[in-house]
Each structure stands twice: as structure tokens, then as C-alpha cells.
Scaffold this motif. Sequence first.
Motif, PDB file in Angstrom:
ATOM      1  N   ARG A   1      65.585 -67.249  -2.548  1.00 53.52           N
ATOM      2  CA  ARG A   1      64.394 -66.697  -3.199  1.00 53.52           C
ATOM      3  C   ARG A   1      63.509 -65.989  -2.181  1.00 53.52           C
ATOM      4  N   GLN A   2      63.392 -66.506  -0.977  1.00 56.50           N
ATOM      5  CA  GLN A   2      62.589 -65.862   0.063  1.00 56.50           C
ATOM      6  C   GLN A   2      63.191 -64.520   0.465  1.00 56.50           C
ATOM      7  N   GLU A   3      64.531 -64.478   0.620  1.00 57.39           N
ATOM      8  CA  GLU A   3      65.169 -63.208   0.977  1.00 57.39           C
ATOM      9  C   GLU A   3      64.954 -62.169  -0.104  1.00 57.39           C
ATOM     10  N   GLU A   4      65.073 -62.588  -1.371  1.00 62.89           N
ATOM     11  CA  GLU A   4      64.855 -61.643  -2.465  1.00 62.89           C
ATOM     12  C   GLU A   4      63.422 -61.149  -2.478  1.00 62.89           C
ATOM     13  N   ASP A   5      62.474 -62.036  -2.208  1.00 64.00           N
ATOM     14  CA  ASP A   5      61.068 -61.628  -2.184  1.00 64.00           C
ATOM     15  C   ASP A   5      60.796 -60.661  -1.040  1.00 64.00           C
ATOM     16  N   ASP A   6      61.470 -60.875   0.106  1.00 67.46           N
ATOM     17  CA  ASP A   6      61.250 -59.985   1.250  1.00 67.46           C
ATOM     18  C   ASP A   6      61.834 -58.607   0.998  1.00 67.46           C
ATOM     19  N   ASP A   7      62.962 -58.551   0.251  1.00 63.55           N
ATOM     20  CA  ASP A   7      63.632 -57.267   0.031  1.00 63.55           C
ATOM     21  C   ASP A   7      62.978 -56.453  -1.075  1.00 63.55           C
ATOM     22  N   GLU A   8      62.296 -57.092  -2.001  1.00 66.28           N
ATOM     23  CA  GLU A   8      61.715 -56.390  -3.140  1.00 66.28           C
ATOM     24  C   GLU A   8      60.229 -56.125  -2.900  1.00 66.28           C
ATOM     25  N   ILE A   9      59.791 -55.007  -3.415  1.00 63.45           N
ATOM     26  CA  ILE A   9      58.372 -54.644  -3.345  1.00 63.45           C
ATOM     27  C   ILE A   9      57.803 -54.748  -4.752  1.00 63.45           C
TER      28      ILE A   9
ATOM     29  N   THR B   1      49.742 -70.737  -8.137  1.00 64.76           N
ATOM     30  CA  THR B   1      50.804 -71.710  -8.410  1.00 64.76           C
ATOM     31  C   THR B   1      52.152 -71.013  -8.552  1.00 64.76           C
ATOM     32  N   GLU B   2      52.136 -69.808  -9.144  1.00 66.94           N
ATOM     33  CA  GLU B   2      53.390 -69.078  -9.292  1.00 66.94           C
ATOM     34  C   GLU B   2      53.997 -68.755  -7.932  1.00 66.94           C
ATOM     35  N   GLN B   3      53.136 -68.388  -6.981  1.00 69.33           N
ATOM     36  CA  GLN B   3      53.618 -68.071  -5.641  1.00 69.33           C
ATOM     37  C   GLN B   3      54.211 -69.301  -4.971  1.00 69.33           C
ATOM     38  N   VAL B   4      53.571 -70.484  -5.172  1.00 63.01           N
ATOM     39  CA  VAL B   4      54.077 -71.722  -4.584  1.00 63.01           C
ATOM     40  C   VAL B   4      55.448 -72.064  -5.159  1.00 63.01           C
ATOM     41  N   GLU B   5      55.563 -72.010  -6.465  1.00 58.56           N
ATOM     42  CA  GLU B   5      56.819 -72.395  -7.102  1.00 58.56           C
ATOM     43  C   GLU B   5      57.943 -71.416  -6.782  1.00 58.56           C
ATOM     44  N   SER B   6      57.594 -70.103  -6.667  1.00 60.32           N
ATOM     45  CA  SER B   6      58.639 -69.119  -6.377  1.00 60.32           C
ATOM     46  C   SER B   6      59.128 -69.209  -4.938  1.00 60.32           C
ATOM     47  N   ARG B   7      58.221 -69.544  -4.001  1.00 59.22           N
ATOM     48  CA  ARG B   7      58.619 -69.607  -2.597  1.00 59.22           C
ATOM     49  C   ARG B   7      59.261 -70.949  -2.237  1.00 59.22           C
ATOM     50  N   LEU B   8      58.756 -72.045  -2.804  1.00 58.14           N
ATOM     51  CA  LEU B   8      59.234 -73.372  -2.418  1.00 58.14           C
ATOM     52  C   LEU B   8      60.213 -73.971  -3.416  1.00 58.14           C
ATOM     53  N   ASN B   9      60.237 -73.418  -4.622  1.00 62.61           N
ATOM     54  CA  ASN B   9      61.123 -73.945  -5.679  1.00 62.61           C
ATOM     55  C   ASN B   9      60.829 -75.423  -5.957  1.00 62.61           C
ATOM     56  N   ILE B  10      59.543 -75.765  -5.866  1.00 61.03           N
ATOM     57  CA  ILE B  10      59.071 -77.123  -6.147  1.00 61.03           C
ATOM     58  C   ILE B  10      57.934 -77.000  -7.151  1.00 61.03           C
ATOM     59  N   PRO B  11      57.909 -77.832  -8.197  1.00 62.35           N
ATOM     60  CA  PRO B  11      56.860 -77.695  -9.217  1.00 62.35           C
ATOM     61  C   PRO B  11      55.477 -78.046  -8.667  1.00 62.35           C
ATOM     62  N   VAL B  12      54.476 -77.399  -9.240  1.00 65.35           N
ATOM     63  CA  VAL B  12      53.086 -77.665  -8.879  1.00 65.35           C
ATOM     64  C   VAL B  12      52.522 -78.671  -9.879  1.00 65.35           C
ATOM     65  N   LEU B  13      52.105 -79.826  -9.367  1.00 66.04           N
ATOM     66  CA  LEU B  13      51.556 -80.860 -10.255  1.00 66.04           C
ATOM     67  C   LEU B  13      50.171 -80.507 -10.742  1.00 66.04           C
ATOM     68  N   GLY B  14      49.442 -79.695  -9.973  1.00 68.16           N
ATOM     69  CA  GLY B  14      48.099 -79.333 -10.382  1.00 68.16           C
ATOM     70  C   GLY B  14      47.349 -78.688  -9.235  1.00 68.16           C
ATOM     71  N   ILE B  15      46.138 -78.223  -9.556  1.00 66.69           N
ATOM     72  CA  ILE B  15      45.285 -77.630  -8.541  1.00 66.69           C
ATOM     73  C   ILE B  15      43.947 -78.350  -8.545  1.00 66.69           C
TER      74      ILE B  15
ATOM     75  N   GLY C   1      56.311 -83.037  -6.040  1.00 62.54           N
ATOM     76  CA  GLY C   1      55.516 -81.907  -6.493  1.00 62.54           C
ATOM     77  C   GLY C   1      54.525 -81.466  -5.437  1.00 62.54           C
ATOM     78  N   ILE C   2      53.843 -80.381  -5.773  1.00 55.06           N
ATOM     79  CA  ILE C   2      52.866 -79.767  -4.879  1.00 55.06           C
ATOM     80  C   ILE C   2      51.497 -79.829  -5.529  1.00 55.06           C
ATOM     81  N   VAL C   3      50.476 -80.058  -4.725  1.00 56.33           N
ATOM     82  CA  VAL C   3      49.084 -79.971  -5.177  1.00 56.33           C
ATOM     83  C   VAL C   3      48.424 -78.843  -4.392  1.00 56.33           C
ATOM     84  N   LEU C   4      47.938 -77.842  -5.108  1.00 57.18           N
ATOM     85  CA  LEU C   4      47.233 -76.720  -4.479  1.00 57.18           C
ATOM     86  C   LEU C   4      45.753 -77.072  -4.439  1.00 57.18           C
ATOM     87  N   ASN C   5      45.249 -77.310  -3.247  1.00 62.40           N
ATOM     88  CA  ASN C   5      43.911 -77.870  -3.081  1.00 62.40           C
ATOM     89  C   ASN C   5      42.911 -76.787  -2.674  1.00 62.40           C
TER      90      ASN C   5
END
Length: 746
Positions: A16-24, A491-505, A713-717
Motif C-alpha cells: 500500500r505504501q509503494e502504491e501511494d508513493d507511485d500515485e499522485i 483516520t483514512e490516512q492511518v488505515e491506508s498506510r498502516l492497514n490497522i483499524p482506527v478505534l477512535g480519535i 487498533g489505533i487511537v488518533l490523539n
Amino acid sequence: MESNTHILERNLIAQRQEEDDDEIDLLKLWQTIWHRKWSILTLVLVVSMVAILAVFAITPIYRAAATLMIEEKAAKVVSIEQVYGLEGTGSEYLQTQFELLKSRSLAERVVRQLNLTTHPEFDPRQQPEPLIDIRGLLANFDFNKVVPATLPGDLEEGIDPTEAEIFDTVTKDLMERISIEPQGKSQLVKVQVDMADARMAALAANALANGFIESQLEATMDMSMTATNWMNSRLGELRTKLKDAEDRLQAFREAENLVDVDGVATISAAELTLTGERMIDARRQRAEAESQYRQVQAMRGGGWERLASIPAVLGHPLIQQFKAEEAKARAKVDELSRRYGARHPAMDAARSDLSAGSASLRGQVEQVVAGIERNYQLAAANENSLQASFNTNKSQIQDISRKEFKLRELQREVEGNRALYDTFMTRLKETAATSDLDSANARVVDQAVVPSEPIKPKKSLIVAIAALLAGFIGVGLTLLLDALNNTFKSTEQVESRLNIPVLGILPLMKNLERSDLARMFTIDKDKSFSESIRTIRTGVVLSGIDHPHKVMVITSSIPGEGKSTVSVNLAFALGQMERVLLIDADLRRPTLAKSFEFPVGTPGLANLIAGTATLEECIKHVDGIDMISAGTVPPNPLELLSSPRFAKAIEVLKSKYQRVIIDSPPTQAVSDAVVLSTFANSLIYVIKSDSTHIPLVEKGVGQLLQNNAPINGIVLNQVDIKKAKKYGYSYGGYYDYYGYSNAKQA
């Protein structure tokens, strides 16, 4: 099986990181620009205002142009122009004329004619003072009292410039303002002058055009005068050379007594030809006589009878006559001998006649032979005489030819000098007769008029370009700042880069003390924060509904991301539903005791593991949950957490509580989080929004995944909701967003 799952997750993250780096993401770029539109527009407006003020402060420059027609071939008045190369064809000639129009000599003529050295625009003595006196500012500083006397292009301070320096400066300034513009492929050219004084610009353009024509006429006149002087001096030399050549020719004629060389040469040649023909005949006759003489000499030893058999002798008429008479006498003797006896008188008479005939024949043969010998001698003498005469005539002809060649050489020299002398005399008369006739290769087609509008500055264009550049710079800075800000913002950026769900902010809480942050959920002062904690609690509970996560580790990448705040408030939230124990396992930088103001020396986790305190002494009951602080900070925290006593303590606590929450040190600081993750059923990773760099988070999560940590999960603080909404980052779908909205309404 669990290890393979984590490896697959890491591969998915890398892909997913490689795809994000290659696409604009053009939409994201547009959103970034659109969110900062007011900043960009402000920059454009400020730059435009500055540009407007700047262009109105610039002195307008006017351009006056005079049109000239330059002919490639000027009317030829004197042929001597060929010597000076005035004839020109092609682009090289026109280009030469263009350079002459920009020459310094022509500029100096205009400066003198218009007296530009006293014009305010050119005179350096009348220039306005600069807004900032750099020299004066430098003089105020003490650089060992050494200040350069002059700056490049400046005159020495305190010394008035001389007239020559002013004239040189004005001339250079004028040359920089002159431009030549050819009109297509025609012979027309515009002479343009740029000045702030429109009237003076027109005068200068006309002065340049007229000065160019006048300089051409003066150059032609100077060349004619130079040619006349040169031809006068050259004509005297040619006259002297012609006189010398004529004198040498006459002296040669007199010395050689030459009157008509052509006639003498013709007579000598005729004589030589005639002598040659006679010599040929004499040589033939001598050859014939010599042949007969050789025959006679060959037969001389054999008697006269053999000489008589020689063809030259035998063919002589007298010899033939005498032979006939001898033969007749011999025939008579033979006839009488048959008739008479030997002593018959008739026989005696006949024999006497035969003897007389033979004697006569012999005498005649000897005479003929002697004649042949004399004839040979005469022929040889005649040949030698003619050969000597031929050689004499030949020498005379050669001598005459040499004289003729010398004579022709002297005559040619005289004729060449006379022709050159006549040519120069003719050119001199033509040049003298036409030296005052005006002839130029250029004429003015259109005189320059006073321009009504300036050519620069182009105010609207400058302002438009400045605004456009400001816009580009604003957009570029926006994209650059966004690119440099390599942090998680949604949260979308976190989930797309880490492939881990965001439990909340969790929203950003400003200007609050540590103790206040630790009790935010219990005091319920901020509804949005409380609702966000409940959202995280719900995610934690639902993620372990079949197999509840008894031991939870909460960590982050670096200190200051708020993991301790999340741990405490999540523990309070879960404490409303379950029996919860909160452990401060950050033995290096503990915060739990400070947040709840435990007495100094309160035993905690370090004391429990070390065996210096019992479990009951370490546990503190606060607002419905139990807490174990870090206790006395040990010198070897990692060894304590890796010890069997700590593992045994965890097993004991798991039997007493439904949920054990461990506040772990950051992953990038020490390895404690990796060790603690081995005891956990669930791990929550806290990320500070718009602060922590993505590579740090990816490195921390990667380390945990490599050690099979159960990241739940991830918490965006510390999310600035207003700022995030302003820049287009939506957190819709989470209860924290609705809680924040409800809090605003309340």
C-alpha cells in the motif's frame, strides 16, 4: 499461523505504501490548495499591491524611431570606390551598416549635437540622491577606518568628474539606449532611442539618422581626398618610371644602331634560307662527286682499262667516241688479217690506226679520271664555303633576335608605364572633378516624432505577471509545506498506510494540566472528549467480544503523544463496566503518580517486581478503578519487565481483574513495549495527529509486528477538529465527531 498473518499484514502495508508513493492524488492536491485559498489569495493581493506601487514609482520610458532606407549599392561617382570596397551586397553589408548605426563615433556626434552632457537624464551631476546612502552607512561602521575610496562604476568621492569623464559616461549611456530594428527582408531599418524625455528621444533618433548619412558623406569625401593625394604622389612616381623606361629604350637603340629591326631580321632570315638551299645542293653534288672519286680510287691500281670500266668514265661522251673509233680500228685489223698477211702494208696501217685509237682512248680515260678527282675537290670546297656562310648568317640572326627581345622588353616596359600613367591621370581628373559631389547610400524615409505613450513599464503586464508568480509561489509553498508535513492527519490516512483499524480519535485539549487531562472522562467537562473515549471503549470491547482481551498494552512512537492520557481515561471508561487495573509500566518516565498526586515513595510496579512491597501495598483505588504506579524508578527497567516475577505478577493480576491496562513506554525510546507486548492480548497504538512523522509510526508498528504483537487498533490523539475540518479532513462515522458536534450545541 498468527506469525504468517502478521507477515501478510506487513506485506500489505508495504504494498500500500509503494502504491501511494507511485500515485499522485490530484484530488488531494486540489483540496490542499483549496483549503489554503485565502492564504494564497492574500499573498497574491499583497504582491499585486506592491507591484502596483512599484510600477507607478518607475520612471516611464518613451521610444522614438526614425526609419532609414539603406541601399546595398551606392551610385558610383568615381571608379576609385572599387579600391576602398564601397560596393556591398547581401546581408553582411546591411549588418555592417547596422553596427555603424550603433557605433560610438555616431553616438558621440549626437551627444555633441544635442549637448546631452547637460541634460538632467544623462548628466551624472544632476542625478537624484539615492534613497539609501550605502557609502554613508559604511562610513558609520568602524572597519579600522578603512573605507574603499571608490565603488565599481562610481567616481571618486569628493572629486568632481572631468568633462572627458562626463562625456564618456553620457556616450555609453546613450549607446545602451540605442536599438536597431531591421524591417523584415527589406532595406528599411528603424533607429530607436529610449529616453524618459519623449521630445529628446525624438531629437536623438533624428540626429542619429541624419548623423549616419552625414558620416557616410564625410567618409566618402575623406576617401576622395585621400585618393586624390595618393594618386598625385603615385602619379609623380609613375611619371619618373615612364621617363626612365623611355630613356633606356632610346639608349639601347642608339647603342645597337637599330633602325628597323623587323626589316633586318627579315633579310637575314631570307639569306639564311637561300644559303641553306644552296648548301643542300652542294652537299648532294659533293656526295655524287665523292662516290665517283671513291670508284676511281678503287680501280686505279688495275690499269687504265679498269678505270675505263668505271660507269662515270664509261658514260663520258668522248670516252664512248674513242671506244667506238678503237673498236672500228680493231674491226678493220681483224678484217684485213683474214685477207692479208701480217706484213702486208695495209695490215701495218690498220695496226697503226688501232694503236693510235687505243692511245687516244687511254689519254681520254686519264683526263676523265683527273676531271672526276677535280670535280670532287671543287664540290667539297663549295660545300665547306656554303656551310661557313650559313653559320655566319645564323649567328647574325641570333644576335638580331637577342637585340629584338631586349628591344621588345624595353618597349613593353614603356607601354605599361605609359598605360598606368594614363589611367591614374584619368582617375585623378575624375576624382578632382567629382570630389565635392554628395553621394550617400542611405536616406531618411520617416522622421522620428515625439512618442505619446511610454513603452515601459508595461504596468498591467507587470502586475499580472507579479500576481501570477505570487499565485504559483503560494501554490508551490502550500504543496511544499503539505509535503514536508509528513504526519497523520486523518483516520483514512492511518488505515491506508498502516492497514490497522482506527478505534477512535480524541480531540485536542488546550491549556490543561496533566492532572486535569487524566480526569477528563470522570469529570465529564468536555462532552466531545468523553464521547470519544466511549467510542474507543466500544471498539475495544467489540474487538474482543468472543475472547475478551484481559491484558491491554497502550503505547506510542515517541513521548508526548498522550498515551498515558488515553490509558487513564480508557481505564476509567472500562471501569464503569468491568473491574479494571491500570499499571504504569513506564519505569523511566512515570506519570501516573504525578497525575493523581500519590505521596512520594508510594510503592508501585518496580517495588512489586523487586519484592520490596506487597501487591496490596502497591494497589491504589481511584474513582472506581485500581492503579499501580511505577514506584521507585529502578536502574534496570528492562530487566525487571523481562523477569519471571513480572510474568508471575501478570498472571496473578489476570485472575483478580477483568481488564488489566498497561501504560507502556514509547516504542522508539526503549524496547520495553516489545517486552510488554508479549504479555498482552491486545495492543493499542496512540498517534498524535498532525505531529508524529509517519516513518516513525511505521517503524514502531513494524517492530511490534515483527515480534508478533497483537495490535488491536489505533487511537488518533490530539486532533484539532476545527483545523482538520477547515482543511477537508473528515472524521464522520465516529461517535467522537458527533459528540463534538453535540458538545458545541450544548
